[in-house]
Design a protein around this motif. Structure first.
Motif, short mmCIF file in Angstrom:
data_model
loop_
_atom_site.label_atom_id
_atom_site.label_comp_id
_atom_site.label_asym_id
_atom_site.label_seq_id
_atom_site.Cartn_x
_atom_site.Cartn_y
_atom_site.Cartn_z
N GLY A 1 -53.92 43.28 114.40
CA GLY A 1 -54.81 42.14 114.49
C GLY A 1 -55.56 42.14 115.81
N ILE B 1 -56.94 39.11 111.27
CA ILE B 1 -56.19 40.19 110.61
C ILE B 1 -57.00 40.86 109.50
CG2 ILE B 1 -53.92 39.27 111.17
CD1 ILE B 1 -53.82 37.98 108.41
N GLN C 1 -58.50 45.29 106.48
CA GLN C 1 -57.61 45.12 107.61
C GLN C 1 -58.33 45.37 108.93
OE1 GLN C 1 -54.45 44.11 107.42
NE2 GLN C 1 -54.23 44.17 105.20
N GLU D 1 -51.24 31.81 108.07
CA GLU D 1 -52.43 32.57 107.70
C GLU D 1 -53.42 31.67 106.98
OE1 GLU D 1 -53.74 36.44 104.96
OE2 GLU D 1 -51.65 36.22 105.64
#
Length: 480
Positions: A286, A310, A316, A346
């Motif tokens: 991240g 993230i 990603q 998240e």
């Protein structure tokens, strides 16, 4: 008696044989002896190395093949009808029959027009269509008939150790040619164009062939010679913009007048294992947000300092480079999903990507002079912020925190990455308002704790993590 006679016979035979050999050698020497007054000089003529000859002829053929496509460029002033030059002349590469020329941004960025002199001595006024400061690519257009473009290659096919040739112009009718090998290939990236994205070679690239052609031994263009300003230049190492990158930038400049990249208008940093531990994250995958521009793209989407990105566009983002490439390659104005971690939870936001702007260099910070100063607990000494310091650094008058005045080498603060001039604004998520407040927060830190410190460094914000010594080491850091 018999043995004595036999031995004597053998001795006479050996003497006779020696005399015979001596006479033969004398005759041979006489036959080879030069006439009186003459001299004999032995010369060694090495056999011709066909491989060397072939390679030499190959270099000559490549240079001859590419010279017609390398043009001499000279920027022109737009403020004077006599068009005096702004810079030393450079080189460019004729890319197509319709007159598009590639060169470097450093040659033309202050000019709207250039003179372009072709290999046949004909000179044309070329229009600067645009340039991209990040990649260093500039595009020029001339109007002429009977033009041809250089044969183009694929920079992705370039191999380490492969021979390459640079072709440029010292002056009209005077080309410069150098040769070398590819020592670093660079990443397959069009959008960022940092030194690690370029082709690296030991072929000499100088002021004359900058903007010229880097070609393979088939005469195919694989790069545009460029100049890179590095903190520590390495002698004998030169750089070229990969032709795949240059072509893509050229396509955008011809169609749109510029090469637009996406931007989130944030500051970020990568997650180290120590920082991830301090932020109570499970891993280092991240990108940590350290600042959001007021009313910028990220701020409007709801991103906050301390968020960890993230995913971007459902891909990603393991580190800053991955995020930057994804964002830069997104067309400005596009709305895309961005996934973040906030306080361990998240969530996904929708962000409308802005257009990237050139960054300005930030001035170097100096520690503020102040009579109030903390001791070197954990190797860190700080001063109070003063109005004069804030004014000098163009910081808002309501800026809060303390400025780092000293960092002891090898100390906990040094290992955390703290630097003189850093402005400490938060300690474990709590604002630092004064030197006294900072000292109190330091004293309250627990042995073995990983303390997250938020600092402002020049024009960038970032997080540092300081490891507080365990109990057996804490005594040496006691406050006096």
């Amino acid at each position: 008696m018999f043995e004595s006679k036999n031995a004597g016979g053998w001795a006479l035979a050996l003497v006779a044989l020696g005399l015979f050999i001596g006479l033969v050698m004398r005759d041979l020497i006489r036959k080879e002896k030069p006439e009186e007054g003459s001299q004999t000089i032995a010369t060694m003529v090495p056999p011709r190395d066909r491989n060397v000859d072939d390679l030499t002829e190959l270099f000559e053929r490549v240079a001859t093949q590419c010279e017609p496509f390398v043009v001499t460029l000279q920027p022109l002033s737009t403020n004077d009808s006599s068009f005096p030059p702004l810079h030393t002349q450079g080189s460019g590469v004729l890319m197509s029959p319709d007159g598009y020329i590639l060169t470097t941004a450093g040659l033309v960025r202050e000019a709207r027009q250039v003179t372009a002199t072709l290999n046949n001595k004909k000179t044309f006024i070329g229009e600067v269509l645009g340039y991209d400061a990040l990649t260093g690519v500039a595009v020029i257009k001339i109007s002429a008939s009977g033009l041809k473009g250089i044969r183009q290659g694929n920079s992705e096919d370039v191999r380490l150790g492969q021979w390459v040739v640079t072709v440029g112009n010292v002056a009209v009718e005077r080309h410069t040619v150098t040769a070398g090998i590819i020592s670093v290939k660079g990443r397959a990236n069009t959008w960022l164009a940092e030194p690690e994205d370029l082709l690296q070679t030991d072929a000499v690239i100088n002021s004359h062939n900058i903007g010229g052609a880097l070609v393979d031994l088939q005469g195919r263009l694989v790069g545009i010679n460029t100049q890179v300003n590095l903190p520590e230049p390495v002698a004998g190492i030169s750089y070229a913009i990969p032709i795949n990158m240059a072509r893509e930038v050229m396509r955008h400049i011809i169609a749109e007048g510029k090469f637009a990249r996406g931007a989130l208008e944030i500051q970020t940093q990568d997650l180290s294992a120590t920082l991830a531990r301090g932020l109570r994250l499970q891993d280092t995958n991240g990108v940590l947000v350290t600042e959001t521009k007021v009313e910028g793209a990220a701020a409007r989407a709801g991103l906050q300092r301390g968020d960890v990105i993230i995913k971007f566009r459902e891909q990603q983002t393991a580190n800053m480079l991955a995020l930057r490439e994804l964002v830069a390659s997104t067309k400005p104005g596009t709305t895309v999903p961005i996934s973040i971690l906030r306080a361990g939870a998240e969530m996904t936001l929708q962000v409308t990507v802005a257009e990237s702007q050139s960054a300005m260099a930030a001035p170097e910070l100096e520690p503020a002079a102040s009579p109030i100063r903390s001791s070197h607990k954990y190797g860190l000494a700080v001063n109070a912020l003063t109005p004069a310091f804030l004014h000098k650094r163009l910081l808002p008058s309501n800026t809060r925190g303390v400025v780092v005045a000293d960092v002891l080498a090898g100390s906990e603060a040094d290992l955390a990455g703290m630097r003189i001039g850093d402005i400490v604004q938060e300690w474990e998520g709590k604002s630092v308002v004064s030197v006294k407040d900072f000292r109190a927060k330091m004293s309250a830190a627990q042995p073995g704790q990983a303390v997250v410190i938020f600092v402002r460094r020049e024009q960038q914000n970032l997080y540092c993590v300081m490891e507080i010594p365990a109990l057996n080491d804490a005594a040496k850091n006691a406050m006096p």
